[in-house]
Scaffold this active site. Sequence first.
Site, PDB file in Angstrom:
ATOM      1  N   ALA A  23      74.298  72.275  63.731  1.00 17.67           N
ATOM      2  CA  ALA A  23      73.698  71.952  65.029  1.00 17.67           C
ATOM      3  C   ALA A  23      72.480  71.059  64.879  1.00 17.67           C
ATOM      4  O   ALA A  23      72.164  70.264  65.763  1.00 17.67           O
ATOM      5  CB  ALA A  23      73.312  73.241  65.757  1.00 17.67           C
ATOM      6  N   THR A  73      71.590  69.271  61.609  1.00 23.62           N
ATOM      7  CA  THR A  73      71.796  68.157  60.681  1.00 23.62           C
ATOM      8  C   THR A  73      73.114  67.431  60.893  1.00 23.62           C
ATOM      9  O   THR A  73      73.260  66.292  60.459  1.00 23.62           O
ATOM     10  CB  THR A  73      71.774  68.673  59.233  1.00 23.62           C
ATOM     11  OG1 THR A  73      72.873  69.586  59.050  1.00 23.62           O
ATOM     12  CG2 THR A  73      70.471  69.389  58.929  1.00 23.62           C
ATOM     13  N   THR A 102      66.824  71.102  55.016  1.00 22.73           N
ATOM     14  CA  THR A 102      66.937  70.146  56.123  1.00 22.73           C
ATOM     15  C   THR A 102      65.859  69.065  56.048  1.00 22.73           C
ATOM     16  O   THR A 102      65.813  68.183  56.899  1.00 22.73           O
ATOM     17  CB  THR A 102      66.810  70.873  57.475  1.00 22.73           C
ATOM     18  OG1 THR A 102      65.557  71.565  57.514  1.00 22.73           O
ATOM     19  CG2 THR A 102      67.958  71.848  57.679  1.00 22.73           C
ATOM     20  N   ASN A 146      64.298  74.065  61.734  1.00 22.96           N
ATOM     21  CA  ASN A 146      65.386  73.787  60.792  1.00 22.96           C
ATOM     22  C   ASN A 146      66.666  74.517  61.165  1.00 22.96           C
ATOM     23  O   ASN A 146      67.707  74.312  60.542  1.00 22.96           O
ATOM     24  CB  ASN A 146      64.971  74.184  59.369  1.00 22.96           C
ATOM     25  CG  ASN A 146      64.517  75.629  59.269  1.00 22.96           C
ATOM     26  OD1 ASN A 146      64.085  76.224  60.255  1.00 22.96           O
ATOM     27  ND2 ASN A 146      64.593  76.209  58.081  1.00 22.96           N
ATOM     28  N   HIS A 196      70.128  76.759  67.570  1.00 21.60           N
ATOM     29  CA  HIS A 196      71.019  77.620  68.343  1.00 21.60           C
ATOM     30  C   HIS A 196      71.664  76.778  69.433  1.00 21.60           C
ATOM     31  O   HIS A 196      70.969  76.168  70.242  1.00 21.60           O
ATOM     32  CB  HIS A 196      70.247  78.780  68.971  1.00 21.60           C
ATOM     33  CG  HIS A 196      69.901  79.858  68.002  1.00 21.60           C
ATOM     34  ND1 HIS A 196      69.224  81.002  68.357  1.00 21.60           N
ATOM     35  CD2 HIS A 196      70.145  79.981  66.680  1.00 21.60           C
ATOM     36  CE1 HIS A 196      69.065  81.774  67.297  1.00 21.60           C
ATOM     37  NE2 HIS A 196      69.612  81.170  66.276  1.00 21.60           N
ATOM     38  N   ARG A 218      75.695  68.213  59.354  1.00 21.71           N
ATOM     39  CA  ARG A 218      76.428  68.315  58.090  1.00 21.71           C
ATOM     40  C   ARG A 218      77.655  69.208  58.241  1.00 21.71           C
ATOM     41  O   ARG A 218      77.594  70.236  58.918  1.00 21.71           O
ATOM     42  CB  ARG A 218      75.523  68.913  56.998  1.00 21.71           C
ATOM     43  CG  ARG A 218      74.450  67.975  56.505  1.00 21.71           C
ATOM     44  CD  ARG A 218      73.672  68.580  55.344  1.00 21.71           C
ATOM     45  NE  ARG A 218      72.852  69.715  55.750  1.00 21.71           N
ATOM     46  CZ  ARG A 218      72.071  70.407  54.932  1.00 21.71           C
ATOM     47  NH1 ARG A 218      72.018  70.087  53.652  1.00 21.71           N
ATOM     48  NH2 ARG A 218      71.344  71.416  55.373  1.00 21.71           N
ATOM     49  N   GLY A 240      85.224  82.203  72.519  1.00 18.74           N
ATOM     50  CA  GLY A 240      84.995  80.834  72.969  1.00 18.74           C
ATOM     51  C   GLY A 240      83.516  80.608  73.180  1.00 18.74           C
ATOM     52  O   GLY A 240      82.721  81.555  73.137  1.00 18.74           O
ATOM     53  N   ASP A 279      74.416  80.292  61.347  1.00 21.00           N
ATOM     54  CA  ASP A 279      75.452  79.613  62.147  1.00 21.00           C
ATOM     55  C   ASP A 279      76.529  80.577  62.642  1.00 21.00           C
ATOM     56  O   ASP A 279      77.671  80.171  62.874  1.00 21.00           O
ATOM     57  CB  ASP A 279      76.123  78.481  61.348  1.00 21.00           C
ATOM     58  CG  ASP A 279      75.125  77.507  60.756  1.00 21.00           C
ATOM     59  OD1 ASP A 279      74.271  77.028  61.521  1.00 21.00           O
ATOM     60  OD2 ASP A 279      75.196  77.233  59.550  1.00 21.00           O
ATOM     61  N   GLU A 280      76.178  81.843  62.845  1.00 18.85           N
ATOM     62  CA  GLU A 280      77.189  82.833  63.242  1.00 18.85           C
ATOM     63  C   GLU A 280      77.496  82.830  64.737  1.00 18.85           C
ATOM     64  O   GLU A 280      78.426  83.510  65.174  1.00 18.85           O
ATOM     65  CB  GLU A 280      76.729  84.254  62.838  1.00 18.85           C
ATOM     66  CG  GLU A 280      76.502  84.463  61.359  1.00 18.85           C
ATOM     67  CD  GLU A 280      75.054  84.261  60.949  1.00 18.85           C
ATOM     68  OE1 GLU A 280      74.711  84.613  59.813  1.00 18.85           O
ATOM     69  OE2 GLU A 280      74.261  83.735  61.773  1.00 18.85           O
TER      70      GLU A 280
END
Length: 434
Positions: free
Chosen positions: A299, A301, A129, A38, A41, A303, A415, A13-14
């Site tokens: 993106a 799940t 997931t 799972n 992007h 969560r 951004g 998730d970077e």
Amino acid sequence: MGNVIILGSQWGDEGKGKIVDLFAERFDIVARYQGGHNAGHTVFIGEKKFVLKLIPSGILRPGKKAVIGNGLVIDPAALLSEIDTLQAAGVPVMGNLFISNRAHVLFPAHRMMEKMSEGREGRVSIGTTSRGIGPCYEDKIARRGIRIADLLDTEFFRAQYASVMEEKVLIAKALGIYSELDLRAIRDEYEAFAERIRPMVCDTSVLLNDAIRSGKTVMFEGAQGTMLDIDHGTYPFVTSSSASAGGACTGTGVAPTRISGVLGVSKAYITRVGGGPFPTEAFDGAGDRIRERGKEFGAVTGRPRRCGWFDVPLLRYTANINGFDSLVITKLDVLDEFDQIPVCVSYRIGNREVVDMPPTVAEMEKVEPVYECVPGWNTSTFGISQFGELPAKAKEYLAYLENRTGVEVGCVSTGPERNQTIVRAGSRFESLIG
């Protein structure tokens, strides 16, 4: 400029999707090399939001080829849903997407096994997931998996499918985790899937190596992050594939000697989804502030992500494993309103201070982070695209990360849009991207 690996340096998730999408125009081919559906992007193009789980982000660039390598496990239903969504949005897929004939196929039985085994008594909950990725990789390693090439050979597929599913049902019933599956209907459905993807299937290793020999360039797109790597991550709280740089070679069939450089993507802070140790997790309200400002929700799940402060020992560890030439720091703007920004520089275990990552979860759960505080800048960096326009304190923060990790910061994201990005002139990043 050459063939470059771009991957996550933390727990995923970077912000890799944006970076790959932004710079894909400078490469001829973008190739995914591991994982499944799972990991998502997220890419924003104007008002349009795309969440790609299997197809490389480079597909969004006109004229670029996208490759799904042999290292992936593919749920055909998920793949075709993604293809349909892209085509409905006007993105040309046919003729631009190539699928490895050696990638493994994921079935509903894999999801059944994962959902039930995750909740079994005595089993450590990894926080998966529940999409069946792990069990599909288990079959691959156990040499009982079904590959895309097998799926396209109807007679062979039917025999193999019957054998594999019979075994799955026996195991599930023995473990008390069986849920009813219409195996014949699933088989027929997958045979229909095979006909839809057939025109896109090829030996992608040959395609990639031929392209490289002819002077074309390849960007290798990693999913998840190094700390989720099956070998080098916080085992067992990891994924089931090689999410580090080595996976780019094994997951595409391209030799290490053909790789020109490796770029690591890291948030200006750090997040994690699911279970597992997280030394710098912020529990004092700062974590909630980061989550809200950074919109830190999965993106795939949805969560909420666990949020915390930048971890230098972790970054040094992943830089060492991957050989990072340069770092991309994303979401710098999320820290705009913090007066002080803690950075973990080492760990304390009992009365010992250590600067290296402990090898076990048991040790990781005992560590206490040792922080140094860097002054915040309390000025908006959102949307800045020139390094010279950053506030002085923001530049100092980036310089601090460089000095502590030993890796240059060659690119900064401020951004979600393509133009909200800084590339530092004269950096190794600039020379690799071209």
